[in-house]
Design an enzyme around this catalytic site. Sequence first.
Site, PDB file in Angstrom:
ATOM      1  N   ASN A   9       0.868  -1.176   0.000  1.00  8.34           N
ATOM      2  CA  ASN A   9       0.000   0.000   0.000  1.00  8.34           C
ATOM      3  C   ASN A   9       0.905   1.226   0.000  1.00  8.34           C
ATOM      4  O   ASN A   9       1.488   1.568   1.022  1.00  8.34           O
ATOM      5  CB  ASN A   9      -0.894  -0.039   1.251  1.00  8.34           C
ATOM      6  CG  ASN A   9      -1.701   1.237   1.418  1.00  8.34           C
ATOM      7  OD1 ASN A   9      -1.797   2.047   0.491  1.00  8.34           O
ATOM      8  ND2 ASN A   9      -2.274   1.418   2.596  1.00  8.34           N
ATOM      9  N   LYS A  11       0.111   4.302  -0.376  1.00  4.94           N
ATOM     10  CA  LYS A  11      -0.516   5.529   0.142  1.00  4.94           C
ATOM     11  C   LYS A  11      -0.257   6.689  -0.836  1.00  4.94           C
ATOM     12  O   LYS A  11      -0.258   6.459  -2.037  1.00  4.94           O
ATOM     13  CB  LYS A  11      -0.012   5.820   1.566  1.00  4.94           C
ATOM     14  CG  LYS A  11      -0.155   4.569   2.442  1.00  4.94           C
ATOM     15  CD  LYS A  11       0.021   4.805   3.912  1.00  4.94           C
ATOM     16  CE  LYS A  11      -0.163   3.486   4.646  1.00  4.94           C
ATOM     17  NZ  LYS A  11      -0.196   3.610   6.089  1.00  4.94           N
ATOM     18  N   HIS A  92      -9.728   1.519   4.468  1.00  2.87           N
ATOM     19  CA  HIS A  92      -8.456   1.646   5.187  1.00  2.87           C
ATOM     20  C   HIS A  92      -8.661   2.640   6.336  1.00  2.87           C
ATOM     21  O   HIS A  92      -9.409   3.608   6.201  1.00  2.87           O
ATOM     22  CB  HIS A  92      -7.365   2.140   4.235  1.00  2.87           C
ATOM     23  CG  HIS A  92      -6.006   2.122   4.866  1.00  2.87           C
ATOM     24  ND1 HIS A  92      -5.592   3.105   5.746  1.00  2.87           N
ATOM     25  CD2 HIS A  92      -4.998   1.228   4.784  1.00  2.87           C
ATOM     26  CE1 HIS A  92      -4.361   2.806   6.164  1.00  2.87           C
ATOM     27  NE2 HIS A  92      -3.983   1.676   5.609  1.00  2.87           N
ATOM     28  N   GLU A  94      -7.019   5.015   7.413  1.00  2.00           N
ATOM     29  CA  GLU A  94      -6.768   6.427   7.079  1.00  2.00           C
ATOM     30  C   GLU A  94      -7.964   7.023   6.347  1.00  2.00           C
ATOM     31  O   GLU A  94      -8.271   8.202   6.500  1.00  2.00           O
ATOM     32  CB  GLU A  94      -5.472   6.550   6.271  1.00  2.00           C
ATOM     33  CG  GLU A  94      -4.256   6.339   7.178  1.00  2.00           C
ATOM     34  CD  GLU A  94      -3.019   5.779   6.502  1.00  2.00           C
ATOM     35  OE1 GLU A  94      -2.945   5.816   5.260  1.00  2.00           O
ATOM     36  OE2 GLU A  94      -2.134   5.290   7.220  1.00  2.00           O
ATOM     37  N   GLU A 162      -5.860  -4.628  10.324  1.00  2.24           N
ATOM     38  CA  GLU A 162      -4.818  -3.647  10.619  1.00  2.24           C
ATOM     39  C   GLU A 162      -5.174  -2.895  11.892  1.00  2.24           C
ATOM     40  O   GLU A 162      -5.961  -1.946  11.852  1.00  2.24           O
ATOM     41  CB  GLU A 162      -4.686  -2.649   9.465  1.00  2.24           C
ATOM     42  CG  GLU A 162      -4.316  -3.286   8.142  1.00  2.24           C
ATOM     43  CD  GLU A 162      -3.699  -2.274   7.197  1.00  2.24           C
ATOM     44  OE1 GLU A 162      -2.575  -2.534   6.743  1.00  2.24           O
ATOM     45  OE2 GLU A 162      -4.305  -1.233   6.930  1.00  2.24           O
ATOM     46  N   GLY A 168       2.065   2.408  10.788  1.00  7.03           N
ATOM     47  CA  GLY A 168       3.038   3.481  10.676  1.00  7.03           C
ATOM     48  C   GLY A 168       3.710   3.854  11.986  1.00  7.03           C
ATOM     49  O   GLY A 168       4.399   4.857  12.076  1.00  7.03           O
ATOM     50  N   SER A 204       2.904  -2.033  10.471  1.00  7.65           N
ATOM     51  CA  SER A 204       4.346  -2.124  10.748  1.00  7.65           C
ATOM     52  C   SER A 204       4.964  -3.473  10.393  1.00  7.65           C
ATOM     53  O   SER A 204       5.862  -3.949  11.098  1.00  7.65           O
ATOM     54  CB  SER A 204       4.633  -1.755  12.204  1.00  7.65           C
ATOM     55  OG  SER A 204       4.239  -0.411  12.457  1.00  7.65           O
TER      56      SER A 204
HETATM   57  P1  PGA Z   1       2.557   0.382   7.725  1.00  3.39           P
HETATM   58  O1  PGA Z   1       1.135   0.644   6.990  1.00  3.39           O
HETATM   59  O2  PGA Z   1       3.077  -0.923   7.178  1.00  3.39           O
HETATM   60  O3  PGA Z   1       3.410   1.561   7.322  1.00  3.39           O
HETATM   61  O4  PGA Z   1       2.292   0.312   9.170  1.00  3.39           O
HETATM   62  C1  PGA Z   1       0.229  -0.398   6.752  1.00  3.39           C
HETATM   63  C2  PGA Z   1      -1.011   0.132   6.097  1.00  3.39           C
HETATM   64  O5  PGA Z   1      -1.437   1.253   6.433  1.00  3.39           O
HETATM   65  O6  PGA Z   1      -1.619  -0.524   5.226  1.00  3.39           O
END
Ligand code: PGA
Length: 244
Positions: A9, A11, A92, A94, A162, A168, A204
């Site tokens: 992903n 982003k 997601h 976000e 998630e 993140g 992560s």
């Molecule tokens: P990350 O993000 O691996 O940077 O924690 C995962 C995601 O948001 O899909």
Amino acid sequence: MRTWLIAGNWKMHKNPRETREFLNSFCDLYKGSNEILFFPSAPCLEACAEVLSGRHAFGSQNSSEYASGAYTGEVSAQVVKDLGGKFVLLGHSERRQYFGETDEKVAAKFRFVQGLGLDPMICVGESLAQREENQTESVLRQQIESGLRFADKTRVVYMAYEPVWAIGTGKVANLSQVSETHEFILGLVKQLGFTSVKLLYGGSVKPENAGDLSRLESVHGFLVGGASLEVKSFISIAQIGKVL
Ligand code: PGA
């Protein structure tokens, strides 16, 4: 032999040139047998389609519940399909946190995407406060029952667990948290009448923890954010299970 679905992903990272460079180099170097999936940002979908030309799957990070029309700023799943995309990431955290995406919206988008023959990949997860208050299962139940409301029971359900507090942040959920939560999700989805589920873990994921996580029976793959932006780290995650 067991294989995993490894999704990147990206982003709102990378431009079309960086997308091409990354994918050319990934395709040259990747020698594993896992299924790979890329979610570039919308302006890079076409570059992604051109470079991959069917070698690996890709999709968009979001799409509208409408085919086309006066919806400024939205992504058309129909166009994603026309470009050769196979997946759309939906719900997601976000999108839920910053863009007010509700379970109802996710369900409507899910219905539209699946109706086109694409595979929605729905993201679910609890916040830290919800975990600390023992609400993880009820939050997930709500997101899943609602998000899959219109889903076709004969199709594979693609889902990413998630935990919001692990995205993140460098704080990966520990093996027993992932295993317990994945078992709960798999049980619930089965109870709802779906027979085939691919459940990815996200939050992560790094080359250092992917190996251990992948050994859990209930982890069918990963949704990788930060570590999917560099070819080297994404390749080491993508190659899990490969006998060297
Ligand atoms: P990350 O993000 O691996 O940077 O924690 C995962 C995601 O948001 O899909």
